[in-house]
Motif scaffolding. Sequence first.
Motif, PDB file in Angstrom:
ATOM      1  N   ILE A  56       7.630  32.372  51.615  1.00 18.71           N
ATOM      2  CA  ILE A  56       6.041  32.730  51.499  1.00 18.71           C
ATOM      3  C   ILE A  56       5.334  33.352  50.134  1.00 18.71           C
ATOM      4  O   ILE A  56       5.970  33.738  49.077  1.00 18.71           O
ATOM      5  N   THR A  57       4.773  32.248  48.983  1.00 19.42           N
ATOM      6  CA  THR A  57       4.404  32.822  47.626  1.00 19.42           C
ATOM      7  C   THR A  57       2.737  32.904  48.094  1.00 19.42           C
ATOM      8  O   THR A  57       1.880  32.870  48.722  1.00 19.42           O
ATOM      9  N   PHE A  58       2.507  33.437  46.166  1.00 16.96           N
ATOM     10  CA  PHE A  58       0.808  33.570  46.070  1.00 16.96           C
ATOM     11  C   PHE A  58       0.038  32.779  45.703  1.00 16.96           C
ATOM     12  O   PHE A  58      -1.078  32.837  44.625  1.00 16.96           O
ATOM     13  N   CYS A  59       0.659  31.287  44.819  1.00 16.29           N
ATOM     14  CA  CYS A  59      -0.452  31.304  43.828  1.00 16.29           C
ATOM     15  C   CYS A  59      -0.173  29.586  45.550  1.00 16.29           C
ATOM     16  O   CYS A  59       0.998  28.890  45.531  1.00 16.29           O
ATOM     17  N   CYS A  60      -1.163  28.780  45.639  1.00 19.57           N
ATOM     18  CA  CYS A  60      -1.554  27.403  45.946  1.00 19.57           C
ATOM     19  C   CYS A  60      -1.549  26.339  45.555  1.00 19.57           C
ATOM     20  O   CYS A  60      -0.745  25.555  45.542  1.00 19.57           O
ATOM     21  N   LEU A  61      -1.005  26.427  43.656  1.00 19.56           N
ATOM     22  CA  LEU A  61      -0.280  25.406  43.056  1.00 19.56           C
ATOM     23  C   LEU A  61       0.818  25.770  42.799  1.00 19.56           C
ATOM     24  O   LEU A  61       1.353  24.851  42.598  1.00 19.56           O
ATOM     25  N   ASP A  62       1.723  27.028  43.010  1.00 16.53           N
ATOM     26  CA  ASP A  62       3.275  26.979  43.261  1.00 16.53           C
ATOM     27  C   ASP A  62       3.994  26.486  44.358  1.00 16.53           C
ATOM     28  O   ASP A  62       4.074  26.833  45.684  1.00 16.53           O
ATOM     29  N   TYR A  63       4.039  24.772  45.088  1.00 17.49           N
ATOM     30  CA  TYR A  63       4.504  24.442  45.687  1.00 17.49           C
ATOM     31  C   TYR A  63       5.651  24.005  45.056  1.00 17.49           C
ATOM     32  O   TYR A  63       6.149  23.879  46.401  1.00 17.49           O
ATOM     33  N   GLU A  64       6.208  24.551  44.840  1.00 18.48           N
ATOM     34  CA  GLU A  64       7.882  24.292  45.300  1.00 18.48           C
ATOM     35  C   GLU A  64       8.124  26.185  45.071  1.00 18.48           C
ATOM     36  O   GLU A  64       9.238  26.463  45.974  1.00 18.48           O
ATOM     37  N   GLY A  65       7.732  27.244  45.439  1.00 11.88           N
ATOM     38  CA  GLY A  65       7.545  28.392  46.531  1.00 11.88           C
ATOM     39  C   GLY A  65       8.388  29.197  44.519  1.00 11.88           C
ATOM     40  O   GLY A  65       9.276  30.100  45.111  1.00 11.88           O
ATOM     41  N   VAL A  66       8.665  28.661  43.692  1.00 13.74           N
ATOM     42  CA  VAL A  66       8.909  29.411  42.356  1.00 13.74           C
ATOM     43  C   VAL A  66       8.971  30.852  42.266  1.00 13.74           C
ATOM     44  O   VAL A  66       9.639  31.777  41.545  1.00 13.74           O
ATOM     45  N   LEU A  67       7.488  31.174  42.810  1.00 12.19           N
ATOM     46  CA  LEU A  67       7.088  32.787  43.306  1.00 12.19           C
ATOM     47  C   LEU A  67       7.006  33.544  44.321  1.00 12.19           C
ATOM     48  O   LEU A  67       6.548  34.611  44.941  1.00 12.19           O
ATOM     49  N   SER A  68       8.703  32.504  45.555  1.00 12.13           N
ATOM     50  CA  SER A  68       8.950  33.283  46.721  1.00 12.13           C
ATOM     51  C   SER A  68       9.143  35.003  46.390  1.00 12.13           C
ATOM     52  O   SER A  68      10.108  35.003  45.618  1.00 12.13           O
ATOM     53  N   CYS A  69       8.789  35.397  47.940  1.00 11.70           N
ATOM     54  CA  CYS A  69       9.107  36.364  47.418  1.00 11.70           C
ATOM     55  C   CYS A  69      10.329  37.517  48.644  1.00 11.70           C
ATOM     56  O   CYS A  69      10.407  37.786  49.679  1.00 11.70           O
TER      57      CYS A  69
END
Length: 379
Positions: A316-329
């Motif tokens: 789960i991430t918070f940006c549709c541009l974060d396609y690698e899931g770097v900001l995953s919680c």
Amino acid sequence: MFSISELESIYIEITSKCNMNCVFCPYGVLKREKCNLKKELVFKVLNELAEEVKSGKDVPVLAFHCLGEPLLNPYLHEYLDFCDKNSLKYNIVSNGTLFTDKNLDKLFSHTNIAKLEISFHTISEKTFSLRYSLNSNHLSFDSYLDHIKRAVFNEKRILNNIPLQVDVMFDKNLDNGDLFNAFSYSDYQDLCSMFLKWRDEIENAYPQIRQLNKAFYKKSKPLITESFAIYRDPALIPKDLFLSKDLPKSILWISIEILPKVFITIKRFFIFTPNTEYLEQIIERSKDVSEIKLCKAKNFNCSCNKSLVILSDGRITFCCLDYEGVLSCGNISDMTISQAINSSLRKSLLEKNDSFEYCSLCYGKKEFVHENKINFIDN
């Protein structure tokens, strides 16, 4: 305590697989596994959202994509059936290559589809070469146009009055040249002319279309908001498009309702990934860009705090541009949407997103230094 109703968008990437490998998309350099989101996890998400609706709360329109082609998922229609029965609205974004009459009839039979959006992007035979099929049945540009026409003329779409949006990529963001040379105003005019030729045919075949779309047939001024402009008369669209003094600089989409409930939308393209492999892949295509220096953005506002994205591996991430899931919680397999939007990571993003390296290098909000000149790219 944040609630799901505060979100503006929820993306459920039911698959990260695609049958195309387009130069302008990071699919070709995707590092995470290309897979379908597990069926039980999709229904876990949908059940949580359905419970919200039952309790009288609002849920944003869902999007069954991030990367990937949703029509490749064998359970797509099971998910849409569930949404139909539980008052969940959804958009479908597709590259259009799988638009057979059978597939379209099945898709437009669903009752809660809010919009079908087609990633058309390359509007001429020449620019269509930016798209590569990953199977042996590569479409010609003319065949691809036939697929789009099938969707426009589909009887169920017309009678159910389902909006169809055809996205065109506007890539002239760099002051000193184009990244892909994918947009030309004359090609755009040709595309509009092609759609206009279909108007009499549609109106003759379906006379009720006038009654279903009274607003379309009334002369009205363009609808212009902070981020998009919608026209009904192609002649009113400024020829300098996003550079027009008549439009806010924040405009991201310029849309023409070319036929009743059929929109051609020019979408501002921006470099949307900090992945250096992707950056090198696209920059080398532009002869005008010989050197790139990345500049960090500071103190910018971002809409990611209003989004939630569930990737096909469950992250789960918070940006549709974060396609690698770097900001995953975390992963949807062991947490809920409610827990995700109340996570400490999201709270940090809300408070100061430019403290995150990924966000500060968001190329949608970035300055590019090129040959000692600064060129601005607006998200």
